[in-house]
Design a protein around this motif. Structure first.
Motif, short mmCIF file in Angstrom:
data_model
loop_
_atom_site.label_atom_id
_atom_site.label_comp_id
_atom_site.label_asym_id
_atom_site.label_seq_id
_atom_site.Cartn_x
_atom_site.Cartn_y
_atom_site.Cartn_z
N GLY A 105 0.85 -1.20 0.00
CA GLY A 105 0.00 0.00 0.00
C GLY A 105 0.88 1.23 0.00
O GLY A 105 1.82 1.32 0.79
N GLU A 153 -5.93 4.54 -7.49
CA GLU A 153 -4.89 4.66 -6.46
C GLU A 153 -3.50 4.70 -7.11
O GLU A 153 -2.62 5.43 -6.68
CB GLU A 153 -5.01 3.47 -5.49
CG GLU A 153 -4.27 3.65 -4.19
CD GLU A 153 -2.83 3.20 -4.27
OE1 GLU A 153 -2.04 3.73 -3.48
OE2 GLU A 153 -2.48 2.34 -5.11
N THR A 168 -5.66 -4.56 -8.45
CA THR A 168 -6.38 -4.60 -7.18
C THR A 168 -7.43 -5.71 -7.16
O THR A 168 -7.85 -6.20 -8.21
CB THR A 168 -7.08 -3.25 -6.92
OG1 THR A 168 -7.83 -2.91 -8.09
CG2 THR A 168 -6.08 -2.16 -6.63
N GLY A 362 -8.92 -1.49 -3.83
CA GLY A 362 -7.75 -1.71 -2.99
C GLY A 362 -7.33 -3.17 -2.99
O GLY A 362 -7.74 -3.94 -3.86
N SER A 364 -4.03 -4.16 -3.12
CA SER A 364 -3.18 -4.01 -4.30
C SER A 364 -2.05 -5.04 -4.32
O SER A 364 -1.32 -5.18 -3.34
CB SER A 364 -2.55 -2.62 -4.32
OG SER A 364 -3.56 -1.65 -4.24
#
Lengths: 537, 283
Positions: A105, A153, A168, A362, A364
């Protein structure tokens, strides 16, 4: 004296050629040719910290299907607790022992150097369709565009602007999970108020019910982690109107770096009315948790909820599967009650309904640059994030897939928020490492008996300038660290471009590298200018 | 049968074969030399510094000035970075920069970079001086133009002169024709826009820079999305409602996955209300 000829020269030319040919063939077979013995099975390892109930089962399911399809590949899942993940990852990467695919992250502290050093960009495969989507609604769509947010992101935090380093797995939101059996017992209904003032009335009702029945029931399961989630979301939302006044650039949000700069420039203070009002609301929420909650962790809060000692637990939908599958009662997820413009405390400072979850994906997964099987690892990532895998991962894990067009089971559809909330960016209680530490060290001044918002904000304004400055200095230092290594890459790509002046891909790569560095360098110098322009506290 | 001095006892056929083989070896060696430097650059481009060092070691010293440049670049990227290594690299780059070709321009650019970002304590004045000299010597070279972008950023934020923020902006604006290449001009205009906001210049001025950025396009990362947002919001702040509306609508169309979409829909509602009010309707 007659010179003696060597044995080699005494051989007929035909035999000499035969021998040379034989040796060449041997060399070819053992270096370039197909292995003589059957190929060994390839083992891929994937590491992550999502060890809650659900995700490991979901990934196992996908692995089983992949191994059936590719019997020559074995995939192992490595589950690492979040508390030690950063240390573990750095050790493994430094020792060259890290798994082929790892979760990471950009927001993890003190490991910002890792992506550039150890991960391989996935940009090129992401710009091609995912072959595992054939025959599905995502057939022919470039891999990048199969993700609900097209990897927002990565666009925001890529270690190298313009490059994508990860794919993700899921998306979610922030929710109030309720013990609906207890809710019905207390209120006679399974409805949770949507207005903040009504919610506080319900909390009072819960406390009264507990006292009347000789039980210790708190409205909210308490822990510092869950309080942090509240602070993150509510402070960002409640302060949105004021935050936008600090948006000098006009990008409709203010990030934490800009928030720190604005504080140092004296453009906001903890003791100003908007902050006092927002912290009052936050204090009202903290008052629904049991005393001493600041010493407890997320697991403690989950246990309190599971025991039936709290009516609600506020957390991310990443805890949803654990709560739904392990609780001995029915669990329902509700959206957060938000104050409205008629609220006597905060109403006049509100911008409107704020976000409690968006489409940002998310979980990831990054490709280890040192993997011995890059082709197979990328292939597995493609499979893992294909339409069918998204569906089976979601069914097994209870987590909503990051992929588009995959039907969401009705029982978890409430985990998603519609696009109906303002995003303001700035997280006042989590502005930077030092500022965050200071806030949570001082928050007891508000939550203790006879504590007050005034006590807290006075203490914060006394100590915060130093903390904010340290955060900005760290940011400037970190940005600076990215510049020098990029010079090497730019010089190298420039040299390659010199040889291949007509190579469009190389030209684009060069332009992107230079532009990315120009952006980072501009930001570094900008931060330096800001730091010089405000007096050191 | 008489043999040659080198191959006394072999037939002419074998001798010819061996000679051909020798020539092939020489040609192969020359090819390997080229591949060696290419390999060094490719490894450096892929951040494989150790592999680049190995490839460089396998490249003969006779590879010339390009090898010297590669050696200096490898030094810049070699961990752990020491000030002594950097000084050594800087010296080599300074020497290479004495030439009058593309390699010299690249070396000159990198020499300035050593002072600007590599040294533990940057010497911005020295770097600025080198960027200026480079632009003067190689006015049409890419490295010199890139150096001007860096010089522009130093002028905006770091160099002591000019002290007045407005003069800083104007000084950098004068560099724009010499920067010449649209992507580099775009990057410098982006910095001008940021600095204009930081220095509190009017939105109309920032909009000029941002429109220049937008005309070139091709930005990577989130900044591409933020430029359109900025154009919409700053246009709104100066009352250019139609322009603002167009930019915000473009944002929703081109960047549907950005999580600030809801903020933009609120802005569009605000614009509609203001336009309605301007036409005499109730706000």
């Amino acid at each position: 004296m007659k010179k003696r000829r060597s044995w080699w020269r005494r051989l007929p030319l035909g035999l000499q050629l035969l021998a040379v040919g034989y040796i060449a063939c041997l060399a070819w077979v053992f270096t370039y040719g197909t292995p003589v013995l059957p190929q060994k099975k390839i083992t891929l390892r994937i590491a992550h910290w999502q060890i809650e109930k659900g995700p490991p089962d979901g990934i196992d399911e996908v692995i089983k299907r992949y191994e059936k399809l590719h019997p020559e590949v074995k995939v192992e899942q490595v589950l690492v607790p979040g508390g030690i993940y950063r240390l573990w990852l750095r050790t493994m990467l430094s020792g060259g022992e890290a798994p082929d695919i790892v979760e990471f992250g950009a927001w993890l502290e003190n490991v910002t150097d890792i992506p550039l050093r150890y991960f391989e960009p996935l940009t090129e495969p992401l710009l091609e369709p995912n072959p595992y989507n054939q025959g599905t609604p995502l057939e022919g769509v470039t891999w990048l565009k199969t993700f609900e947010d097209e990897l927002l992101e990565q666009r925001s935090n890529s270690p190298e602007p313009g490059q994508y380093y990860s794919v993700t797995m899921s998306r979610g939101s922030w929710r109030m999970f309720a013990n609906t059996d207890l809710l019905k017992e207390i209120t006679g209904s399974d409805q949770v108020p949507t207005r903040f003032d009504d919610f506080l009335k319900l909390c009072a009702q819960v406390k009264a019910y507990g006292q009347a029945h000789g039980k210790s029931i708190m409205p909210l399961a308490g822990a510092k982690d869950n309080a942090t989630f509240f602070a993150f979301l509510y402070m960002q939302g409640l302060m949105a109107k004021y935050t936008f006044t600090m948006d000098r650039d006009g990008v409709l949000a203010v990030d934490n770096r800009q928030l720190s700069s604005a504080y140092l420039e004296g453009r906001w203070r903890w003791q100003q009315p908007e902050l006092q009002a927002s912290l009052t609301i936050l204090g009202q929420l903290f008052a629904q948790m049991k005393p001493g909650f600041l010493q407890l962790t997320r697991d403690d809060a989950v246990q309190e909820f599971m025991r039936g000692d709290a009516l609600f637990v506020f957390t991310g939908t990443f805890d949803g599967t654990t709560l739904r599958r392990l609780a001995p009662f029915h669990v329902e997820a509700y959206r957060l009650p938000q104050p409205t413009k008629d609220d006597p405390v905060i109403g006049k400072y509100l911008a409107g309904h704020f976000v409690d979850g968006d489409n940002t994906t998310g979980f990831s997964l990054y490709l280890n640059k040192a993997t011995k099987h890059p082709k197979e690892a990328v292939d597995f990532l493609r499979f893992l994030t294909s339409y069918e895998s998204g569906r089976s991962f979601m069914a097994k894990s209870g987590w909503i897939t990051a992929l588009r067009k995959v039907p969401i089971p009705p029982e978890i559809v409430s985990d998603l928020s519609p696009a109906d909330g303002i995003v303001a960016g700035a997280c006042y209680c989590n502005a930077g490492s030092e500022a965050t530490r200071l806030f949570w060290n001082e928050v007891y001044r508000m939550t203790r008996p006879h504590g007050s918002v005034e006590d807290l904000t006075k203490a914060l304004d006394e100590k915060m300038p130093k903390a904010m400055r340290m955060d900005l200095e760290t940011e400037e230092h970190n940005q600076r660290l990215t510049l020098a290594p990029r010079d090497v890459g730019i010089a190298a790509v420039g040299a390659l471009a010199r040889e291949k002046a007509d190579d469009a891909a190389l030209r684009l790569r060069r332009e992107r590298l230079e532009s990315a560095q120009n952006q980072s360098e501009g930001l570094t110098l900008y931060l330096g200018q800001q730091l010089r322009s405000v007096p050191r506290p | 049968m008489r043999g040659s001095p080198c191959f006394p006892d072999v037939t002419p056929l074998v001798r010819k074969t061996l000679l051909c083989f020798g020539w092939l070896c020489l040609a192969g060696g020359a090819w390997a030399q080229d591949a060696g430097l290419g390999e060094v650059w490719r490894n450096l481009a892929d951040r494989q510094n150790t592999a680049a060092q190995l490839a460089l070691a396998a490249t003969p010293a006779s590879a010339g000035r390009e090898r010297q440049l590669a050696e200096a670049v490898v030094k810049l990227g070699r961990q752990p970075v020491t000030q002594a290594t950097l000084r050594e690299a800087e010296g080599e780059l300074a020497q290479l920069a004495q030439g009058n070709d593309e390699l010299a321009a690249q070396a000159g650019y990198l020499q300035a970079r050593v002072w600007s970002v590599h040294m533990q304590t940057p010497d911005y004045a020295r770097a600025a001086e080198l960027y200026r000299a480079l632009a003067k010597r190689f006015p049409t070279n890419h490295w010199a133009r890139l150096g001007l972008v860096k010089l522009g950023m130093l002028t905006l934020y770091t160099l002591p002169e000019p002290a007045d923020p407005l003069m800083r902006l104007r000084t950098v604006e004068t560099m724009m024709p010499a920067v010449a290449e649209p992507p580099l001009q775009r990057d410098l205009n982006l910095q001008l826009a940021r600095a204009a906001v930081l220095f509190g210049r009017p939105e109309t001025e920032t909009l000029v820079y941002l429109k220049a950025v937008d005309r070139v396009g091709g930005l990577v990362g989130l900044v591409a999305e933020e430029v359109v947002l900025q154009l919409g919001e700053l246009s709104l702040r100066v009352g250019r409602l139609d322009e603002s509306k167009a930019y915000f609508e473009r944002f929703l169309r081109d960047f549907p996955t950005n999580n600030r979409g809801y903020n933009v829909t609120l802005k569009l509602q605000e614009i509609a209300a203001r336009q309605h009010a301007a036409k005499g309707g109730q706000p």
